[in-house]
Design an enzyme around this catalytic site. Structure first.
Site, PDB file in Angstrom:
ATOM      1  N   PHE A 113      -9.144   5.146  15.980  1.00 39.35           N
ATOM      2  CA  PHE A 113      -8.217   6.040  16.674  1.00 39.35           C
ATOM      3  C   PHE A 113      -6.910   6.086  15.894  1.00 39.35           C
ATOM      4  O   PHE A 113      -6.301   5.050  15.613  1.00 39.35           O
ATOM      5  CB  PHE A 113      -7.946   5.578  18.102  1.00 39.35           C
ATOM      6  N   ASP A 201      -3.229   1.314   9.069  1.00 37.98           N
ATOM      7  CA  ASP A 201      -2.598   1.849  10.291  1.00 37.98           C
ATOM      8  C   ASP A 201      -2.234   0.690  11.210  1.00 37.98           C
ATOM      9  O   ASP A 201      -3.082   0.171  11.944  1.00 37.98           O
ATOM     10  CB  ASP A 201      -3.568   2.818  10.969  1.00 37.98           C
ATOM     11  N   LYS A 230       5.135   3.062  17.560  1.00 39.31           N
ATOM     12  CA  LYS A 230       5.124   2.368  18.848  1.00 39.31           C
ATOM     13  C   LYS A 230       6.289   1.389  18.986  1.00 39.31           C
ATOM     14  O   LYS A 230       7.376   1.763  19.385  1.00 39.31           O
ATOM     15  CB  LYS A 230       3.768   1.681  19.066  1.00 39.31           C
TER      16      LYS A 230
END
Length: 812
Positions: A113, A201, A230
């Protein structure tokens, strides 16, 4: 519920109730809510009149932050492109990789994802998110996660086309999947050896989440690009960063890439404060995460050991944990089965934790059986213990099968007291699974069916979920309204079964969560839409036949409104009629009643089943009475139409009469009741002793009464004994290995490979009935042994009836 304030790990709703946040906005709140130091940095910027956005001039704070990131990231990562989100960071990395290498192909991993903008979505190896979006865009491909050999093989073959390989150090949304040890180092080295850029990532894993500043910190290799977002904004500001090695930077990318809100000095102030909090005192906070995460993971593994039938695996690292729950589709609970097969188990558990224990958790996007635990990095040992105790209760409750406790809050019911916790180390034996025939040495599957069911009466709610007996009638009503909102979905899988010819099929039971009363009148349109949706779902899952059970046939006019949706449909009414007539004749013969001399009455003779049964019975009975609905003004005309049709049959030997007076059954020897009424119409105590009644209706049209009291032999009609074991689990309202005729016909047509719609509408034909009867003989489907309200009727019942019949004849 509305959350109106938050501080640290605690949220408060509008009523002042406090909640423990064990989600931290999917990892975006490293210090929980409203961290003072981050806010102070932002407010200091306001006091100093720091310009937030000054493009095309130099953003001083952004430059300072970039330098700080170069200091703390691994190896020679040094040049940063700032963005506004994780997905935008992925987009920047993809663009840079293509410009730098001159190649187009981007590799990523299945089940990964990376975000939901088009490029990020194309790199996300999960088709469910891509449907209808145009993703994946061209030149994206996927490799198995954790498989370094697959990467080596692909790069050895195609590296001249591949710009980069993008991978997560831990697959977050994919289920908190940790790769084999050394995988990330091997990825970086393999990519470098083939001239392909490596992109790590760390949008979710970075900045302390795993108990290290970066998940790849412990490695020996430096990636070409490290992506952050984030947590970088400290839980206050949106910001992302694509940090690259100097050898990877390309000035052309720097010239053509821009973002209006990127390099935001205020967001960068928040990020600077975040980094200082994480790195001060020799990374004390991050080290505390590493220490406390041992408590979290050891506690989770201990709960797994206690409840192996509930938790199948505990995954993750640091304050990034995933609890993989077992498959509950075969545990004797309709609710758990539906939830398991429709991705609803974790939402139910999360809802229970939130409403009962005031702990905020959430499912994972890509893994429907995994509960996500991502507490803020400032969580304490007490917070962890609170969450562990709540999870222990969840598992204890599920292991005990007390599903009512899990869902009570959904209907405003007060849950039962929490079960007492047993001593750690005591395990709960795994629940037995559905016994299936061994698949070895079987013929290949030749078809796949889906069969639609629904609650036929409120008692079914407790039958299919025994713990719901704790609900009041009002709460049951609220539950029925709540599940109606969920719509249709699969509730049970039927494994590989085969007929006596050796032909094999599998199937799915699907739920349309409505009562018969809900499907009538104003609710008919909603029911029809649900049935059509379920049919489309079955077609999409590869079903080769859909069968309609109980009222799903009635609501769709014998299946007419369910046709043409991508899969052949059957109402099942033909085999139901055959089974009812055969069973009636067989019971009559066992009781000493010759059908050729009998007076037979059919209640509901203008309906699909009643009409076909009448056609079949007219070939054998002496006298046949057709009975219609006295409340329907059209009934006399419809009855006359059926009567005329029967009389015109060349094989008809019966005297045929018609009436709308249900009292006419009192003169009959044999009765078939097959109406669409959801209420009982016949009381056996009103009939003459020595009468045989076959009740085909679902729910029953004949009320229960003991044969000892009435002398009337009543049995469920239209039931089938298939040539294999079949277990419908919580939906098995019949004795074992029996099924309804409509399900039997669904399976029979699937076994036979029939591709046309069947038993559609009210005008079922004798020719089709003879065809179905022949198929039933070939594959070994026979009428079920007689039973009534779940109890089989044996020789004792037959003898009791014989006596009642003899007494009746003597009285006559």
């Amino acid at each position: 519920m509305k959350m109106v304030s938050g501080k640290g790990c605690t949220l408060h709703d509008e009523n002042g109730t406090a909640y423990l946040d064990f989600l931290s906005q999917y990892g975006a709140l490293p210090f929980g809510h409203n961290p003072d130091r981050v806010w102070s940095a932002i407010l200091d910027g306001y006091q100093d009149s720091v310009p937030a956005m000054v493009q095309p001039l130099r953003p001083v704070i952004a430059e300072r932050l970039a330098a700080r990131l170069a200091e703390i990231t691994p190896g020679d990562l040094a040049i940063t492109t700032f963005t506004n989100s994780g997905a935008e960071t992925i987009e920047a990395a993809i663009k840079l990789a293509r410009i730098r290498t001159g190649r187009q192909v981007i590799l990523s991993t299945t089940n990964g994802f990376h975000g939901k903008t088009l490029g990020a979505l194309s790199a996300t190896g999960k088709p469910m998110y891509q449907a209808g979006t145009g993703a994946p865009a061209p030149d994206f491909d996927y490799l198995p996660y954790g498989d370094i050999d697959a990467l080596e093989s692909r790069l050895s073959r195609d590296s001249f086309d591949i710009a980069a390989f993008i991978v997560e150090p831990i697959q977050g949304e994919g289920g908190v999947i940790c790769p084999p040890p050394g995988y990330i180092d091997a990825v970086i080295a393999t990519c470098r050896a083939h001239g392909v850029l490596s992109i790590i990532d760390e949008i979710q894993t970075g900045l302390g989440r795993t108990g290290a500043l970066f998940a790849c910190s412990a490695g020996h290799e430096t990636p070409d690009m490290l992506l952050l977002s984030k947590a970088l904004g400290g839980g206050i500001m949106p910001i992302g960063a694509c940090i690259v090695r100097p050898d990877v930077w390309d000035d052309h990318f720097g010239q053509i890439h821009s973002s209006t809100f990127a390099n935001n000095n205020i967001a960068c102030l928040a990020a600077e404060a975040t980094i200082e909090l994480l790195t001060e005192d020799n990374q004390a906070l991050v080290k505390n995460v590493a220490r406390l995460s041992q408590r979290l993971h050891e506690g989770l593994r201990m709960i797994q050991k206690r409840y192996p039938s509930v938790i199948s695996e505990v995954r993750g690292r640091g304050f990034m944990a995933g609890i993989c729950f077992a498959d509950f589709s075969d545990r004797g609970s309709a609710t758990l089965s539906f939830a398991s097969l429709n991705g609803g188990v974790i939402p139910l558990i999360s809802s229970y934790l939130l409403n009962t224990y005031k702990i905020l958790t959430a499912p994972l996007f890509n893994a429907t059986r995994v509960l996500r635990l991502q507490p803020p990095l400032v969580s304490t040992a007490a917070d962890i213990d609170r969450a562990l105790n709540a999870l222990d209760d969840v598992c204890s409750t599920l292991a005990a099968g007390d599903i009512q406790r899990i869902v009570a809050h959904l209907v405003g019911a007060k849950p039962a007291a929490a079960p007492a916790l047993t001593t750690l180390g005591i395990t709960v034996p795994a629940a037995p699974c559905q016994a299936e025939n061994d698949d070895t040495d079987k013929a290949p599957l030749t078809g796949k069916f889906a069969f639609l069911i629904h609650y036929t009466e409120t008692a079914d709610v407790v039958r299919s979920d025994p713990s719901f007996a704790q609900f009041s009638d009002a709460e049951i009503g609220k539950w029925l309204e709540w599940v109606k909102q969920l719509g249709p979905g699969p509730v049970r899988k039927i494994g590989h079964v085969r007929s006596k010819t050796g032909t094999g099929i599998s199937g799915t039971i699907m739920s349309v969560p409505m009562l018969p009363a809900d499907m009538q009148r104003a609710g008919r349109a909603m029911a029809t839409e649900m049935i059509q949706e379920a049919t489309r779902m079955a077609a999409a899952e590869g079903a080769t036949r859909v069968g309609l059970g109980a009222y799903t046939s009635i609501v769709t006019r014998g299946g007419e409104k369910a046709c043409g949706l991508g899969v052949p449909v059957t109402s099942g009414n033909t085999l139901t009629s055959i089974a009812a007539v055969k069973a009636l004749i067989d019971v009559a013969a066992r009781c000493g009643v010759d059908i050729r001399d009998a007076h037979v009455a059919v209640v509901g003779a203008t309906g699909a089943i009643g009409r076909l049964a009448s056609l079949m019975l007219s070939r054998q009975a002496r006298h046949l009475t057709l009975i219609g609905n006295g409340n329907n003004p059209f009934a006399p005309r419809l009855l006359e139409k059926v009567r005329a049709e029967i009389v015109d049959l060349p094989a008809c030997r019966a005297d045929v009469s018609a009436t709308t007076d249900i009292a006419a059954i009192r003169a009959a020897d044999l009765v078939i009741v097959a109406t669409s009424s959801e209420i009982t119409l016949v009381d056996p105590r009103s009939l003459r002793p020595g009468t045989i009644v076959c009740d085909v209706a679902r729910p029953p049209n004949v009320s229960f009464a003991s044969m000892c009291e009435t002398g009337v032999f009543v049995f469920d009609g239209g039931l089938i004994a298939p040539p294999f074991e079949i277990d419908l689990g919580p939906f098995q309202t019949l004795p074992e290995n029996l099924c309804w005729g409509c399900l039997g016909e669904t399976m029979l047509l699937t076994l036979a490979g029939e591709t046309a719609d069947f038993s559609i509408g009210s005008q079922l034909s004798l020719a089709d009935a003879d065809h179905i009867a022949a198929l039933a003989d070939v594959h070994g489907f026979v009428p079920a042994p007689t039973q009534w309200y779940g109890a089989l009727s044996g020789d004792a019942e037959i003898e009791l009836f014989r006596r009642a019949r003899q007494a009746r004849q003597a009285a006559a």
